[in-house]
Every structure is written in structure tokens, then in C-alpha cells.
Write an enzyme that holds these catalytic residues in place. Structure first.
Site, PDB file in Angstrom:
ATOM      1  NE  ARG A  39      69.594  66.487  59.267  1.00 23.48           N
ATOM      2  CZ  ARG A  39      68.314  66.721  59.029  1.00 23.48           C
ATOM      3  NH1 ARG A  39      67.537  65.756  58.601  1.00 23.48           N
ATOM      4  NH2 ARG A  39      67.812  67.917  59.216  1.00 23.48           N
ATOM      5  CG  ASP A 142      56.716  61.084  62.084  1.00 23.73           C
ATOM      6  OD1 ASP A 142      56.481  62.314  62.095  1.00 23.73           O
ATOM      7  OD2 ASP A 142      57.746  60.595  61.566  1.00 23.73           O
TER       8      ASP A 142
HETATM    9  C1  LIG Z   1      59.054  69.032  60.304  1.00 23.94           C
HETATM   10  S1  LIG Z   1      58.175  67.684  61.029  1.00 23.94           S
HETATM   11  C2  LIG Z   1      56.538  68.379  61.109  1.00 23.94           C
HETATM   12  C3  LIG Z   1      55.854  68.080  62.418  1.00 23.94           C
HETATM   13  C4  LIG Z   1      54.476  68.730  62.599  1.00 23.94           C
HETATM   14  N1  LIG Z   1      53.547  68.277  61.606  1.00 23.94           N
HETATM   15  C5  LIG Z   1      54.582  70.235  62.573  1.00 23.94           C
HETATM   16  O1  LIG Z   1      54.147  70.881  61.608  1.00 23.94           O
HETATM   17  O2  LIG Z   1      55.110  70.808  63.539  1.00 23.94           O
HETATM   18  C6  LIG Z   1      58.063  66.563  59.650  1.00 23.94           C
HETATM   19  C7  LIG Z   1      57.733  65.131  60.060  1.00 23.94           C
HETATM   20  O3  LIG Z   1      57.388  64.394  58.889  1.00 23.94           O
HETATM   21  C8  LIG Z   1      57.818  63.067  59.062  1.00 23.94           C
HETATM   22  N2  LIG Z   1      57.904  62.388  57.763  1.00 23.94           N
HETATM   23  C9  LIG Z   1      58.825  62.547  56.783  1.00 23.94           C
HETATM   24  N3  LIG Z   1      58.584  61.719  55.756  1.00 23.94           N
HETATM   25  C10 LIG Z   1      57.476  61.012  56.089  1.00 23.94           C
HETATM   26  C11 LIG Z   1      56.731  59.991  55.443  1.00 23.94           C
HETATM   27  N4  LIG Z   1      57.089  59.506  54.251  1.00 23.94           N
HETATM   28  N5  LIG Z   1      55.654  59.470  56.082  1.00 23.94           N
HETATM   29  C12 LIG Z   1      55.291  59.946  57.311  1.00 23.94           C
HETATM   30  N6  LIG Z   1      55.954  60.919  57.969  1.00 23.94           N
HETATM   31  C13 LIG Z   1      57.038  61.445  57.372  1.00 23.94           C
HETATM   32  C14 LIG Z   1      59.173  63.220  59.741  1.00 23.94           C
HETATM   33  O4  LIG Z   1      59.575  62.039  60.403  1.00 23.94           O
HETATM   34  C15 LIG Z   1      58.917  64.404  60.682  1.00 23.94           C
HETATM   35  O5  LIG Z   1      58.589  63.961  61.982  1.00 23.94           O
END
Ligand SMILES: C[S@@+](CC[C@H](N)C(=O)[O-])C[C@H]1O[C@@H](n2cnc3c(N)ncnc32)[C@H](O)[C@@H]1O
Length: 275
Positions: A39, A142
Site C-alpha cells: 500500500r 470516518d
Molecule cells: C471496512 S470499512 C467499514 C465501512 C462500513 N461500516 C461497512 O461495514 O461497510 C472500515 C472503515 O473504518 C474506518 N476507520 C478505521 N479506523 C478508524 C478510526 N480510528 N476512527 C474512525 N474510523 C476508522 C476506515 O477509514 C474505513 O472507512
């Protein structure tokens, strides 16, 4: 031309592990070393930086905060899609048509707490727009600013919206033309109903308010046990007593928070009398 080693040294990887844990709360297991290299490599190439150690020094210079943000954004996994884990939407629909019809003097408040590119909050908004008789508000947050920008635009490749019913597609989306051929855009009146904001789950949550339903799905899998427990307990405080927390179906939080009772797979409810 620089020849790149594609996997960070163990020492470099440890540095990134600590940084990602400190800034995002995310635990990068040792098995993710090659993934991290893959990445970040495009940034090394773009900046003509020779290796992962040097890139680490670079992103930690005070004037390079924008590049630190780039690096952290490359670490998060943003996979999502419309009406993912449909059981949650079926459950929400029942609530909206049932017990949530009461208390109609106050708006229904829903938080999509790791909303990625927006498919989750727009799915919620479509459902509420059709079925909810009360006023409603959705906060979508997010940590990743780039995915939030995409979410605000609400433009999606048509063939990535396969779980969207024909009815919702016709009612809440418009087809793109010219350079947007093959894309759909969520209609402005629905986009305006969602507040998108940057928010890091490791931060203090007192300011985000209280909610009837919180979607916290497919994000805590990236945290270690301690991090998961801490976030889950703080998120529970943001639920109104009797409110519901939806988690990813691949995640298990049994017994992690005494205020939450597991009522169905991936659905927890804040116990009454814990407010
Ligand atoms: C796999 S996606 C899940 C999206 C959606 N909730 C779903 O289930 O389809 C995970 C998301 O968590 C966010 N994320 C990761 N660490 C985070 C943090 N510390 N605070 C807020 N968001 C976070 C990432 O940027 C990403 O967009």
C-alpha cells in the site's frame, strides 16, 4: 531508476505498527507486513524515496503532516457496499415501523460511525426516507478524509450497487451522463439529510451526542482486544438507554461491555436503567 524492496524491514514495520496504533488505534498484525509495503510503495515511488525507513522519517517531519495523513489513509481498509449485512436493515425497518414510531416528538438519531465512502449511511437514509414517519437525522463519520469526500459526492459505479432494489434506485438515484456514464448519483435531497464529519474513534466521544441506533460495523476487527473494549464501552455511552448497536457479523463482542446486551447476532442493546 530506484530499485524498491517491496516489503518493509522488520524494524521499519515495527515503527509503522506503533505509529498506526497511536494515530488510529488500529493494530497491524505481523502478517500485514507485505500488505503495508504494497500500500505504501506507490507513495515511495511518487516521492522518489528510497526505502520504508526513509519514508517513515519523511512523514514524521513536522512540515509533512499532509503526507502523514496520506500514509495513514493508505492503511485503512475501506471496503463497503449498499445494504451490506441486510439483517441490520430489516431490523431497522421493523423498529421504524414499530417501537420507534412512538416518541415522535423527538427526531430519530442514527450514527454511522465508520461510514467509509458513504454506502452505509445512504442505505440508512433511503430506508428512513421511505418508512420513517418521525423526523430523523444521520451523522456519518470516518477518520479517513478522502473517503468522506467521496461519500459527500454520493457518486457510485452502477454495477457496485447491485444490492440496491430497483425501487430505491429509481427513487433515490439519478443516472450519470457523458463522463459519468455508468455511474449513479444519490439525489441532492437525500445527500443533504446526512451530516458527514471526520471523527477518529479513539477520540473523546462526548461531543457527538446520543443516538437511538449506532452502526459500528467492520471497523473494530482492526483493533486489538484492549482497543475494541475501550471503544465499545465509549460507544455504549453514546446510545440512549434501550438504543441499538449494530456490529459486523464477523465480529464478536460477547461480554465486552456490561451496559450492552446481545439480542441477536451482531445486534446489541443498551440496557434500560444504564443511562
Ligand atoms: C471496512 S470499512 C467499514 C465501512 C462500513 N461500516 C461497512 O461495514 O461497510 C472500515 C472503515 O473504518 C474506518 N476507520 C478505521 N479506523 C478508524 C478510526 N480510528 N476512527 C474512525 N474510523 C476508522 C476506515 O477509514 C474505513 O472507512
Amino acid at each position: 531508476m530506484t530499485e524498491y524492496t517491496e516489503v518493509p524491514s522488520e524494524q521499519a514495520f515495527r515503527q509503522y505498527q506503533r505509529l498506526v496504533s497511536e494515530k488510529l488505534g488500529i493494530h497491524l498484525p505481523d502478517t500485514k507486513r507485505a500488505m503495508l509495503g504494497h500500500r505504501l510503495l506507490k507513495r515511495l515511488r511518487a516521492l522518489e524515496i528510497e526505502d520504508f525507513d526513509a519514508y517513515f522519517q519523511y512523514i514524521n517531519r513536522r512540515q509533512n503532516e499532509a503526507e502523514l495523513t496520506n500514509a495513514l489513509e493508505l492503511v485503512t481498509t475501506n471496503e463497503t457496499f449498499f445494504f451490506r449485512e441486510i439483517q441490520h436493515f430489516d431490523f431497522l425497518q421493523q423498529l421504524v415501523l414499530g417501537s420507534f414510531r412512538r416518541n415522535s416528538a423527538t427526531p430519530l438519531r442514527i450514527w454511522s460511525a465508520a461510514c467509509s465512502t458513504g454506502e452505509e449511511p445512504y442505505s440508512i437514509a433511503m430506508l428512513l426516507s421511505k418508512y420513517c414517519l418521525r423526523e430523523w437525522v444521520i451523522l456519518a463519520t470516518d477518520v479517513n478524509e478522502s473517503v468522506l469526500q467521496q461519500a459527500k459526492k454520493g457518486i457510485y459505479l452502477d454495477d457496485r450497487m447491485s444490492l440496491l432494489s430497483d425501487e430505491f434506485r429509481a427513487r433515490y438515484c439519478r443516472k450519470g451522463t457523458d463522463e459519468f456514464e455508468g455511474y449513479l448519483r444519490v439525489i441532492p435531497s437525500l445527500r443533504r439529510r446526512i451530516t458527514f464529519e471526520k471523527f477518529n474513534l479513539i477520540e473523546d466521544m462526548a461531543g457527538v451526542g446520543n443516538f437511538d441506533v449506532i452502526f459500528l460495523r467492520n471497523v473494530l476487527i482492526y483493533f486489538d482486544e484492549e482497543g475494541k473494549t475501550a471503544i465499545l464501552n465509549r460507544v455504549a455511552q453514546r446510545l440512549k438507554p434501550g438504543g441499538f448497536l449494530f456490529t459486523g457479523h464477523s465480529e464478536s463482542f460477547h461480554g465486552v461491555c456490561s451496559q450492552l446486551e446481545s439480542i441477536q447476532p451482531a445486534i446489541l442493546q443498551r440496557r434500560l436503567g444504564t443511562g
